[in-house]
Design a protein around this motif. Structure first.
Motif, PDB file in Angstrom:
ATOM      1  N   SER A 124       0.838  -1.206   0.000  1.00 56.14           N
ATOM      2  CA  SER A 124       0.000   0.000   0.000  1.00 56.14           C
ATOM      3  C   SER A 124       0.869   1.251   0.000  1.00 56.14           C
ATOM      4  O   SER A 124       0.560   2.234  -0.679  1.00 56.14           O
ATOM      5  CB  SER A 124      -0.963  -0.005   1.185  1.00 56.14           C
ATOM      6  N   GLN A 125       1.975   1.205   0.725  1.00 61.34           N
ATOM      7  CA  GLN A 125       2.878   2.360   0.750  1.00 61.34           C
ATOM      8  C   GLN A 125       3.600   2.533  -0.580  1.00 61.34           C
ATOM      9  O   GLN A 125       3.747   3.655  -1.068  1.00 61.34           O
ATOM     10  CB  GLN A 125       3.901   2.211   1.886  1.00 61.34           C
ATOM     11  N   SER A 128       2.520   1.584  -3.502  1.00 60.97           N
ATOM     12  CA  SER A 128       1.518   2.072  -4.457  1.00 60.97           C
ATOM     13  C   SER A 128       1.294   3.568  -4.286  1.00 60.97           C
ATOM     14  O   SER A 128       1.195   4.311  -5.272  1.00 60.97           O
ATOM     15  CB  SER A 128       0.186   1.337  -4.265  1.00 60.97           C
ATOM     16  N   GLU A 129       1.210   3.997  -3.044  1.00 57.87           N
ATOM     17  CA  GLU A 129       1.006   5.419  -2.755  1.00 57.87           C
ATOM     18  C   GLU A 129       2.160   6.259  -3.293  1.00 57.87           C
ATOM     19  O   GLU A 129       1.952   7.302  -3.921  1.00 57.87           O
ATOM     20  CB  GLU A 129       0.868   5.620  -1.248  1.00 57.87           C
ATOM     21  N   ALA A 143       1.755   8.850  -6.432  1.00 59.84           N
ATOM     22  CA  ALA A 143       1.981  10.263  -6.126  1.00 59.84           C
ATOM     23  C   ALA A 143       3.060  10.855  -7.033  1.00 59.84           C
ATOM     24  O   ALA A 143       3.013  12.043  -7.372  1.00 59.84           O
ATOM     25  CB  ALA A 143       2.382  10.425  -4.660  1.00 59.84           C
TER      26      ALA A 143
END
Length: 160
Positions: A44-45, A47-48, A52
């Motif tokens: 999840s990190q 992907s973020e 971004a």
């Protein structure tokens, strides 16, 4: 957060190195929960960060590339760890099988666990128990080896 995800995953795989044929299910479940939750947090990190950094007009391409890389990495990781487990399973089970086991059954049992169940149904009752015990022990040994490999490689991936 990313380093924490790697650390939680490594802890889960390290815990799997103590699992044996007679281990409590709770140990396996805790280990699996650790490495899965570490992986979910990590991805999840990642992907973020990727989304971004991607320009808005390239968001679809970035997302597709990220998803393709995730799928390839997961499949490749499972293939490598499965190969490590199989490579450790075969020699381990070969030394534990009963001497009176027929050669055809011996060959089928040496293939990792899927072939063992079909062979067991055809064996005499007196031989089934030792063959099943050997298969379980060899499988757990292969899994421990694959888990050790992963627990060692994950911290290296964090540095990459």
């Amino acid at each position: 957060m990313i380093a924490g995800g790697f650390a939680v995953m490594a802890a889960g795989f390290a815990l799997l190195t103590v699992v044996g044929a007679h281990s409590q299910l709770s140990v396996v479940l805790v280990a699996a929960s650790l490495y899965a939750s570490g992986g979910v947090g990590l991805m999840s990190q990642v992907s973020e960060v990727v989304m971004a950094a991607a320009p808005t007009e390239r968001a679809g391409t970035s997302s597709a590339l990220l998803e393709s890389g995730t799928e390839l990495g997961g499949a490749l990781g499972m293939a490598v760890l499965g190969s490590v487990g199989s490579a450790l399973y075969r020699p381990r089970i070969g030394g534990q099988l009963p001497a009176d086991l027929p050669a055809t059954a011996r060959g089928a049992v040496r293939d990792p666990p899927g072939g063992t169940e079909g062979v067991l149904a055809q064996l005499p009752e007196a031989v089934r128990g030792p063959v099943l015990a050997a298969a379980r022990d060899a499988f757990c040994g292969g899994m421990r080896g694959a888990s050790m490999t992963t627990a060692v490689l994950i911290p290296a991936a964090d540095r990459a």
